[in-house]
Design a protein around this motif. Structure first.
Motif, PDB file in Angstrom:
ATOM      1  N   LEU A   1     -27.031  47.874 -41.768  1.00 56.17           N
ATOM      2  CA  LEU A   1     -27.054  49.220 -42.335  1.00 56.17           C
ATOM      3  C   LEU A   1     -26.954  49.181 -43.857  1.00 56.17           C
ATOM      4  CD1 LEU A   1     -26.893  52.324 -42.046  1.00 56.17           C
ATOM      5  CD2 LEU A   1     -24.433  52.070 -41.747  1.00 56.17           C
ATOM      6  N   LEU A   2     -26.125  48.278 -44.359  1.00 60.56           N
ATOM      7  CA  LEU A   2     -25.876  48.242 -45.800  1.00 60.56           C
ATOM      8  C   LEU A   2     -27.132  47.908 -46.603  1.00 60.56           C
ATOM      9  CD1 LEU A   2     -22.410  46.425 -45.866  1.00 60.56           C
ATOM     10  CD2 LEU A   2     -22.902  48.866 -45.719  1.00 60.56           C
ATOM     11  N   HIS A   3     -28.100  47.287 -45.969  1.00 58.30           N
ATOM     12  CA  HIS A   3     -29.340  46.941 -46.660  1.00 58.30           C
ATOM     13  C   HIS A   3     -30.422  48.011 -46.498  1.00 58.30           C
ATOM     14  CE1 HIS A   3     -27.384  42.932 -46.303  1.00 58.30           C
ATOM     15  NE2 HIS A   3     -27.892  42.785 -47.507  1.00 58.30           N
ATOM     16  N   GLN A   4     -30.086  49.089 -45.829  1.00 59.57           N
ATOM     17  CA  GLN A   4     -31.042  50.187 -45.655  1.00 59.57           C
ATOM     18  C   GLN A   4     -31.068  51.051 -46.914  1.00 59.57           C
ATOM     19  OE1 GLN A   4     -33.010  51.056 -43.090  1.00 59.57           O
ATOM     20  NE2 GLN A   4     -32.244  49.918 -41.319  1.00 59.57           N
ATOM     21  N   PRO A   5     -32.252  51.342 -47.469  1.00 60.71           N
ATOM     22  CA  PRO A   5     -32.317  52.206 -48.665  1.00 60.71           C
ATOM     23  C   PRO A   5     -31.665  53.568 -48.442  1.00 60.71           C
ATOM     24  CG  PRO A   5     -34.417  51.118 -48.277  1.00 60.71           C
ATOM     25  CD  PRO A   5     -33.576  50.836 -47.072  1.00 60.71           C
ATOM     26  N   ARG A   6     -31.790  54.090 -47.241  1.00 69.76           N
ATOM     27  CA  ARG A   6     -31.244  55.422 -46.936  1.00 69.76           C
ATOM     28  C   ARG A   6     -29.716  55.440 -46.976  1.00 69.76           C
ATOM     29  NH1 ARG A   6     -30.871  60.708 -47.129  1.00 69.76           N
ATOM     30  NH2 ARG A   6     -30.553  61.765 -45.129  1.00 69.76           N
ATOM     31  N   TRP A   7     -29.090  54.274 -46.769  1.00 66.32           N
ATOM     32  CA  TRP A   7     -27.640  54.201 -46.747  1.00 66.32           C
ATOM     33  C   TRP A   7     -27.009  54.705 -48.034  1.00 66.32           C
ATOM     34  CZ3 TRP A   7     -23.434  54.501 -44.272  1.00 66.32           C
ATOM     35  CH2 TRP A   7     -22.240  53.958 -44.734  1.00 66.32           C
ATOM     36  N   GLN A   8     -27.645  54.487 -49.144  1.00 73.63           N
ATOM     37  CA  GLN A   8     -27.097  54.909 -50.430  1.00 73.63           C
ATOM     38  C   GLN A   8     -26.901  56.421 -50.485  1.00 73.63           C
ATOM     39  OE1 GLN A   8     -26.025  52.606 -52.532  1.00 73.63           O
ATOM     40  NE2 GLN A   8     -26.781  51.114 -51.027  1.00 73.63           N
ATOM     41  N   GLN A   9     -27.787  57.188 -49.858  1.00 76.63           N
ATOM     42  CA  GLN A   9     -27.636  58.637 -49.826  1.00 76.63           C
ATOM     43  C   GLN A   9     -26.625  59.085 -48.765  1.00 76.63           C
ATOM     44  OE1 GLN A   9     -31.075  57.378 -49.676  1.00 76.63           O
ATOM     45  NE2 GLN A   9     -30.882  57.330 -51.916  1.00 76.63           N
ATOM     46  N   LEU A  10     -26.640  58.388 -47.631  1.00 81.57           N
ATOM     47  CA  LEU A  10     -25.785  58.812 -46.525  1.00 81.57           C
ATOM     48  C   LEU A  10     -24.305  58.606 -46.813  1.00 81.57           C
ATOM     49  CD1 LEU A  10     -27.786  57.460 -43.449  1.00 81.57           C
ATOM     50  CD2 LEU A  10     -27.744  59.787 -44.355  1.00 81.57           C
ATOM     51  N   GLN A  11     -23.952  57.507 -47.459  1.00 77.38           N
ATOM     52  CA  GLN A  11     -22.541  57.185 -47.634  1.00 77.38           C
ATOM     53  C   GLN A  11     -21.813  58.205 -48.500  1.00 77.38           C
ATOM     54  OE1 GLN A  11     -21.661  53.648 -49.988  1.00 77.38           O
ATOM     55  NE2 GLN A  11     -23.761  53.626 -50.717  1.00 77.38           N
ATOM     56  N   ALA A  12     -22.541  58.926 -49.343  1.00 77.62           N
ATOM     57  CA  ALA A  12     -21.900  59.928 -50.189  1.00 77.62           C
ATOM     58  C   ALA A  12     -21.338  61.088 -49.368  1.00 77.62           C
ATOM     59  CB  ALA A  12     -22.897  60.448 -51.219  1.00 77.62           C
ATOM     60  N   GLN A  13     -21.793  61.230 -48.111  1.00 74.10           N
ATOM     61  CA  GLN A  13     -21.344  62.341 -47.269  1.00 74.10           C
ATOM     62  C   GLN A  13     -20.265  61.937 -46.269  1.00 74.10           C
ATOM     63  OE1 GLN A  13     -24.698  64.969 -45.960  1.00 74.10           O
ATOM     64  NE2 GLN A  13     -25.989  63.363 -46.831  1.00 74.10           N
ATOM     65  N   ILE A  14     -19.813  60.688 -46.341  1.00 71.02           N
ATOM     66  CA  ILE A  14     -18.750  60.186 -45.474  1.00 71.02           C
ATOM     67  C   ILE A  14     -17.441  60.225 -46.257  1.00 71.02           C
ATOM     68  CG2 ILE A  14     -17.922  58.192 -44.180  1.00 71.02           C
ATOM     69  CD1 ILE A  14     -20.885  57.383 -43.855  1.00 71.02           C
ATOM     70  N   HIS A  15     -16.425  60.829 -45.655  1.00 72.14           N
ATOM     71  CA  HIS A  15     -15.200  61.099 -46.409  1.00 72.14           C
ATOM     72  C   HIS A  15     -13.957  60.555 -45.706  1.00 72.14           C
ATOM     73  CE1 HIS A  15     -17.470  63.671 -49.089  1.00 72.14           C
ATOM     74  NE2 HIS A  15     -17.960  64.314 -48.040  1.00 72.14           N
ATOM     75  N   LEU A  16     -12.910  60.411 -46.488  1.00 73.64           N
ATOM     76  CA  LEU A  16     -11.592  60.014 -46.008  1.00 73.64           C
ATOM     77  C   LEU A  16     -10.697  61.248 -46.015  1.00 73.64           C
ATOM     78  CD1 LEU A  16     -10.013  57.376 -45.246  1.00 73.64           C
ATOM     79  CD2 LEU A  16      -9.257  57.315 -47.630  1.00 73.64           C
ATOM     80  N   MET A  17      -9.887  61.407 -44.959  1.00 75.26           N
ATOM     81  CA  MET A  17      -8.973  62.547 -44.883  1.00 75.26           C
ATOM     82  C   MET A  17      -7.590  62.084 -44.456  1.00 75.26           C
ATOM     83  SD  MET A  17      -9.357  66.176 -42.814  1.00 75.26           S
ATOM     84  CE  MET A  17      -9.100  65.519 -41.176  1.00 75.26           C
ATOM     85  N   GLN A  18      -6.562  62.600 -45.119  1.00 73.99           N
ATOM     86  CA  GLN A  18      -5.175  62.321 -44.766  1.00 73.99           C
ATOM     87  C   GLN A  18      -4.612  63.488 -43.962  1.00 73.99           C
ATOM     88  OE1 GLN A  18      -4.100  59.300 -45.541  1.00 73.99           O
ATOM     89  NE2 GLN A  18      -5.941  58.877 -46.764  1.00 73.99           N
TER      90      GLN A  18
END
Length: 225
Positions: free
Chosen positions: A17-34
């Motif tokens: 997944l990390l080598h997928q060009p699309r991953w760069q856009q997708l990861q910005a929408q994944i978040h951490l929550m406490q």
């Protein structure tokens, strides 16, 4: 996500997944929550909006019957996912149970649309999702079998020894909490605990149990096998 090492550590497991060009856009929408201990994460009837991974802490997933009784279906710990969340995302169904934070939590949230896209982009991530789902389903089958077929006094003794741990004698659990974990009524648990106390295996106090003779309780389990 570059400033969140917990997320980077999780996603490093999926190099395809990390080598997928699309991953760069997708990861910005994944978040951490406490989330603080005791918080409700979802209720029966809620729609699922995110795929969730527990990075730290523990979640209890429980189901309530119409008569008010409850049962803990399973717990979700560090690095694990909730099978009901996966099922609800895939089927677009509401939650059939509720989730509560047993401890303070650190959660990773993947929006449902991103989750669906990641399943298609990464074979490694897809395997992770369905392997975790299958393992949890197996646990649920064992729970149903245990509740339906095994004597409650045996299940209670097993759980008490698990909670105490090796070399420990104090168990911080109420009768109601034990009833929820074993899928029965508080009064039934109280009756069995009183019987265990009469045999000298433990001592009951408000909100606490003290094992007095765990070896004898273990012999009881061996004889009942």
């Amino acid at each position: 996500m570059s400033e969140q090492p917990e997320l980077k550590a999780f996603w490093s497991r999926f190099p395809d997944l990390l080598h997928q060009p699309r991953w760069q856009q997708l990861q910005a929408q994944i978040h951490l929550m406490q989330v603080p201990a005791g918080a409700s994460l979802f209720h029966t009837g809620d729609l699922c909006q995110h795929y969730v991974v527990v990075l730290n802490g523990s979640v209890a997933v429980r189901r309530f019957a119409e008569n008010g009784r409850e049962i803990v279906l399973y717990r979700v710990g560090e690095g694990q996912t909730c099978a009901l969340t996966t099922s609800c995302l895939l089927a677009a169904d509401p939650y059939p149970a509720e989730g509560v934070a047993e401890t303070a939590l650190s959660l990773m949230l993947v929006p449902s649309a991103i989750f669906s896209e990641l399943l298609g982009l990464s074979a490694a991530f897809r395997q992770f999702v369905f392997q975790a789902f299958g393992e949890r389903l197996s646990e649920l089958i064992l729970l149903v079998e245990s509740v339906a077929l095994r004597r409650l006094d045996i299940r209670l003794a097993e759980r008490l020894l698990q909670l105490a741990g090796e070399g420990q004698t104090e168990i911080r659990k109420t009768h109601q909490e034990l009833a929820a974990e074993l899928g029965t009524a508080r009064e039934v648990i109280s009756r069995y605990l009183k019987e265990f106390e009469r045999k000298g295996w433990l001592q009951t106090q408000r909100g606490n149990l003290h094992l007095l003779d765990p070896d004898q309780m273990q012999r009881f389990l061996q004889q009942s096998a």
